[in-house]
Scaffold this motif. Structure first.
Motif, mmCIF file in Angstrom:
data_model
loop_
_atom_site.group_PDB
_atom_site.id
_atom_site.type_symbol
_atom_site.label_atom_id
_atom_site.label_comp_id
_atom_site.label_asym_id
_atom_site.label_seq_id
_atom_site.Cartn_x
_atom_site.Cartn_y
_atom_site.Cartn_z
ATOM 1 N N SER A 120 -6.847 -14.475 39.239
ATOM 2 C CA SER A 120 -6.544 -15.128 40.519
ATOM 3 C C SER A 120 -7.624 -16.097 40.978
ATOM 4 C CB SER A 120 -6.336 -14.063 41.603
ATOM 5 O OG SER A 120 -7.495 -13.236 41.713
ATOM 6 N N THR A 121 -8.829 -16.019 40.381
ATOM 7 C CA THR A 121 -9.906 -16.905 40.820
ATOM 8 C C THR A 121 -9.829 -18.256 40.123
ATOM 9 O OG1 THR A 121 -11.446 -16.155 39.111
ATOM 10 C CG2 THR A 121 -11.386 -14.882 41.161
ATOM 11 N N ASP A 122 -10.327 -19.274 40.797
ATOM 12 C CA ASP A 122 -10.344 -20.618 40.195
ATOM 13 C C ASP A 122 -11.202 -20.646 38.934
ATOM 14 O OD1 ASP A 122 -8.696 -21.971 42.054
ATOM 15 O OD2 ASP A 122 -10.333 -21.968 43.494
ATOM 16 N N LEU A 123 -12.314 -19.885 38.937
ATOM 17 C CA LEU A 123 -13.190 -19.855 37.779
ATOM 18 C C LEU A 123 -12.493 -19.206 36.587
ATOM 19 C CD1 LEU A 123 -16.025 -20.489 36.699
ATOM 20 C CD2 LEU A 123 -16.727 -18.187 37.414
ATOM 21 N N GLY A 124 -11.788 -18.103 36.844
ATOM 22 C CA GLY A 124 -11.060 -17.437 35.769
ATOM 23 C C GLY A 124 -9.975 -18.312 35.179
ATOM 24 N N LYS A 125 -9.223 -19.004 36.053
ATOM 25 C CA LYS A 125 -8.179 -19.920 35.575
ATOM 26 C C LYS A 125 -8.791 -21.045 34.747
ATOM 27 C CE LYS A 125 -5.085 -19.195 39.541
ATOM 28 N NZ LYS A 125 -4.445 -19.832 40.718
ATOM 29 N N TYR A 126 -9.942 -21.533 35.201
ATOM 30 C CA TYR A 126 -10.593 -22.635 34.485
ATOM 31 C C TYR A 126 -10.926 -22.228 33.056
ATOM 32 C CZ TYR A 126 -14.331 -25.677 32.863
ATOM 33 O OH TYR A 126 -15.110 -26.497 32.098
ATOM 34 N N TYR A 127 -11.545 -21.055 32.897
ATOM 35 C CA TYR A 127 -11.942 -20.636 31.555
ATOM 36 C C TYR A 127 -10.731 -20.375 30.675
ATOM 37 C CZ TYR A 127 -16.937 -20.373 32.562
ATOM 38 O OH TYR A 127 -18.229 -20.706 32.849
ATOM 39 N N LEU A 128 -9.657 -19.853 31.240
ATOM 40 C CA LEU A 128 -8.437 -19.656 30.468
ATOM 41 C C LEU A 128 -7.899 -20.993 29.973
ATOM 42 C CD1 LEU A 128 -6.043 -17.940 29.458
ATOM 43 C CD2 LEU A 128 -5.003 -18.239 31.728
ATOM 44 N N ILE A 129 -7.846 -21.964 30.867
ATOM 45 C CA ILE A 129 -7.367 -23.304 30.503
ATOM 46 C C ILE A 129 -8.301 -23.941 29.477
ATOM 47 C CG2 ILE A 129 -6.917 -25.628 31.394
ATOM 48 C CD1 ILE A 129 -6.213 -24.223 34.085
ATOM 49 N N ALA A 130 -9.601 -23.728 29.637
ATOM 50 C CA ALA A 130 -10.577 -24.312 28.705
ATOM 51 C C ALA A 130 -10.360 -23.782 27.291
ATOM 52 C CB ALA A 130 -11.995 -24.019 29.176
ATOM 53 N N VAL A 131 -10.126 -22.480 27.156
ATOM 54 C CA VAL A 131 -9.898 -21.891 25.835
ATOM 55 C C VAL A 131 -8.636 -22.489 25.208
ATOM 56 C CG1 VAL A 131 -9.295 -19.769 24.610
ATOM 57 C CG2 VAL A 131 -11.102 -19.738 26.344
ATOM 58 N N ILE A 132 -7.562 -22.572 25.984
ATOM 59 C CA ILE A 132 -6.311 -23.139 25.466
ATOM 60 C C ILE A 132 -6.503 -24.607 25.087
ATOM 61 C CG2 ILE A 132 -3.919 -23.718 26.066
ATOM 62 C CD1 ILE A 132 -3.896 -21.222 27.841
ATOM 63 N N THR A 133 -7.258 -25.324 25.897
ATOM 64 C CA THR A 133 -7.528 -26.744 25.619
ATOM 65 C C THR A 133 -8.239 -26.919 24.286
ATOM 66 O OG1 THR A 133 -7.685 -27.251 27.989
ATOM 67 C CG2 THR A 133 -8.675 -28.832 26.461
ATOM 68 N N ILE A 134 -9.281 -26.145 24.049
ATOM 69 C CA ILE A 134 -10.040 -26.254 22.807
ATOM 70 C C ILE A 134 -9.154 -25.943 21.605
ATOM 71 C CG2 ILE A 134 -11.932 -25.240 21.470
ATOM 72 C CD1 ILE A 134 -13.388 -24.841 24.171
ATOM 73 N N ILE A 135 -8.333 -24.898 21.727
ATOM 74 C CA ILE A 135 -7.437 -24.529 20.621
ATOM 75 C C ILE A 135 -6.477 -25.669 20.306
ATOM 76 C CG2 ILE A 135 -5.549 -22.988 19.947
ATOM 77 C CD1 ILE A 135 -6.964 -20.780 21.564
ATOM 78 N N LEU A 136 -5.894 -26.260 21.353
ATOM 79 C CA LEU A 136 -4.929 -27.338 21.138
ATOM 80 C C LEU A 136 -5.598 -28.597 20.592
ATOM 81 C CD1 LEU A 136 -2.674 -26.916 24.315
ATOM 82 C CD2 LEU A 136 -2.150 -26.277 21.958
ATOM 83 N N PHE A 137 -6.820 -28.865 21.010
ATOM 84 C CA PHE A 137 -7.527 -30.039 20.484
ATOM 85 C C PHE A 137 -7.898 -29.840 19.015
ATOM 86 C CE2 PHE A 137 -7.589 -31.790 24.605
ATOM 87 C CZ PHE A 137 -8.111 -33.069 24.556
ATOM 88 N N ILE A 138 -8.331 -28.633 18.651
ATOM 89 C CA ILE A 138 -8.656 -28.360 17.253
ATOM 90 C C ILE A 138 -7.404 -28.482 16.388
ATOM 91 C CG2 ILE A 138 -9.384 -26.554 15.640
ATOM 92 C CD1 ILE A 138 -11.341 -25.580 17.771
#
Length: 590
Positions: free
Chosen positions: A151-169
């Motif tokens: 529910s926190t903005d920081l938690g959402k950010y890190y989740l999105i960051a992980v997905i972003t890196i996977i999709l970019f790779i």
């Protein structure tokens, strides 16, 4: 390996960035949106930048993914991770559907078709009461992982960051695969791609599907990050903005997606309190990019990096290299105002064997051979020509003739009646010129991937690159590594690169000019000594056919093509090189 390092750096930046703004959750929310839209922009870049297919309706795929994920999680309690996959697949299905009619359309007509699809999706969603109509859907659930709600903005950010890196790779690997190469071939010329056996229809459909999948995943992430979605969030304006992101950042560039998204998404938030309309800011930015950076800001930054950011590092490397050089332990010959450095190896009392290096080089190109001459009856003498390595930089015109005269002065200090001479690349041209000036002094001449007797032409467009080497160690190292593609057993590349940086600044392009300005084919008949040309089978610079006119005019010459060798067998396979020296110069065990 290099790309993996870039991704590790990218991941590190994403991990550290929000920690600097822990008390500013609004900024962390903006960072999350930047990553979300960079995913959507990446999908569009696959379609436009890599596959060459235009689309102005990409926001529709975000809408499809966003609404599907929102409905499944809110109304049917689907787990977030499952809805992410379903959102991507659902959008990909519509990408396939849109792709079929798009196969027959090009350019302006394809743009209109995709725009119509985007507008249609927006209107259909707005007309649906089940999806919230024009008001949209509120209270979209926060993402959850294995039953744990984030529910926190920081938690959402890190989740999105992980997905972003996977999709970019995944995108990076895709572009290096057969599919990625097919995309690029279609982009450059459909006719040529079809002639090469590429199934145009198949790969266009794949491009549309991948683009849509990325858009759907981005839309789902957007819905669960903002917790509210409406049809206007995915209107035609967003499609135009996504197109602007990849144009500003750079088409067919992974980093360009992030750069363009930062500018198009983050800037409105930072200028929200100013009186300057966003339309003016974006308009000016687009005009500047199109006029001065037509290939996008990522390419401009890439060129800026190669031209300027390496300079401090190159300066430091040169200083370290100079400081490490122990002049009192090295050997020099003074010729007037010139100080010529050389190194020796092998049998101290053996027969002298003079070795001359090529362009962007030094005596060190023969270091592997010098270290292996100990058990022969040869004493290797490897010289740094003036303007190279640790020799002085003379103030004279850079010509092959001048190099040959300086080599003659150096050799004369040894007071020998006959000499054996080895030359590599540019050094081969210098040795041949020396031999023609002193034909009676040559016992045998060995030339390794030598420039031919009628000169070597460098295309004019290469000269800016040659000049850039003096300020860019990375580019220089990459170029030198191509000279010995098969092997580097003695791990010489870093040493050779550092030595090359010490070259006379004028010589970075001046040597190539010098190789163009001579022709002594008509003089070759006066050299009676045996001459052996070594040509690497993998050498892309010097070939057997290039050297044949030279060898044919020499009375006693032979060309030997070396399999599994590039431009420098003396570095790639020193043991083999030593055996060739023994065979040609009559070497025997000491």
């Amino acid at each position: 390996m290099k790309n993996m390092k870039n991704f590790i750096l990218f991941a590190a930046v994403l991990a550290i960035l929000p920690l600097l703004f822990l008390n500013q959750t609004f900024l962390i929310s903006i960072f999350s949106q930047v990553l979300i839209f960079s995913i959507a922009a990446l999908g569009l870049n696959v379609l436009i930048g890599y596959a060459g297919q235009i689309s102005i309706g990409h926001a529709a795929f975000m809408a499809l993914g966003a609404y599907l994920s929102a409905v499944l999680t809110k109304n049917f309690n689907f787990p977030f991770l499952i809805t992410i996959f379903l959102a991507g697949g659902f959008s990909g299905l519509f990408g396939l559907i849109l792709g079929f009619p798009a196969l027959r359309l090009k350019g302006f007509y394809l743009a209109i078709a995709t725009m119509a699809f985007g507008v249609a999706v927006e209107k259909i969603v707005a007309a649906s009461d089940f999806l919230g109509g024009h008001t949209g859907m509120t209270n979209v659930p926060n993402p959850d992982l294995f039953g744990i709600t984030i529910s926190t903005d920081l938690g959402k950010y890190y989740l999105i960051a992980v997905i972003t890196i996977i999709l970019f790779i995944f995108a990076q690997n895709l572009m290096k695969s057969k599919t990625g190469r097919a995309f690029k071939a279609i982009r450059e010329s459909e006719f040529a791609a079809r002639s090469s056996g590429i199934n145009i229809s198949k790969y266009k459909l794949i491009a549309f599907i991948i683009s849509a999948v990325y858009g759907g995943i981005a839309g789902a992430l957007y819905a669960h990050t903002i917790n509210y979605i409406a049809p206007t969030d995915f209107a035609l304006g967003l499609s135009i903005n996504l197109l602007a992101m990849i144009v500003v950042g750079g088409l067919a560039s992974l980093s360009g997606n992030v750069i363009g998204t930062i500018l198009m998404v983050a800037i409105p938030f930072f200028f929200s309190r100013s009186n300057v309309p966003m339309s003016i800011i974006f308009g000016v930015m687009l005009i500047v990019v199109v006029l001065f950076f037509p290939r996008g800001l990522s390419y401009a930054l890439y060129i800026f990096q190669w031209k300027y950011l390496w300079r401090p590092y190159v300066w430091i490397r040169k200083k370290i290299r100079i400081l490490r050089f122990k002049e009192e332990k090295s050997m020099f010959v003074n010729l007037g105002d010139k100080k010529i450095h050389y190194e020796t190896g092998g049998n101290p009392s053996g027969e002298p064997l003079f070795m001359v290096h090529g362009n962007f080089a030094s005596w060190r190109w023969y270091e592997p051979a010098l270290n292996r001459l100990k058990d022969t009856h040869f004493r290797g003498i490897a010289v740094d020509l003036p303007g190279f390595g640790d020799s002085s930089n003379p103030e004279r015109e850079i010509t092959i003739e001048n190099y040959a005269k300086e080599l003659e002065g150096f050799i004369n200090t040894f007071n020998l009646k006959k000499i054996n001479l080895v030359g590599h690349s540019l050094g081969g041209a210098v040795c041949l010129r020396y031999a023609l000036n002193n034909p009676d002094k040559i016992n045998r001449l060995l030339l390794i991937d030598s420039a031919p007797a009628d000169g070597l032409i460098t295309p004019e467009e290469y000269y800016p690159v040659l000049n850039s080497y003096q300020h860019n160690r990375g580019l220089l190292k990459l170029a030198l590594s191509g000279m010995f593609p098969s092997n580097d057993p003695d791990k010489m590349l870093n040493k050779l690169t550092d030595d090359a940086l010490l070259m006379d600044p004028r010589a970075f392009s001046g040597n190539a000019r010098a190789l163009e300005k001579y022709n002594y084919l008509d003089e070759l008949s006066k050299l009676k000594a045996p001459v052996l040309f070594l040509v690497g089978e993998k050498d892309t610079l010097i070939t057997e056919s290039l050297l044949k006119p030279t060898a044919d005019r020499l009375p006693n010459a032979e060309i030997k093509v070396l399999d599994n060798a590039g431009h420098a067998v003396n570095v790639e396979d020193p043991e083999r090189f030593i055996n060739i020296l023994k065979d040609f110069f009559g070497g025997k065990e000491a």
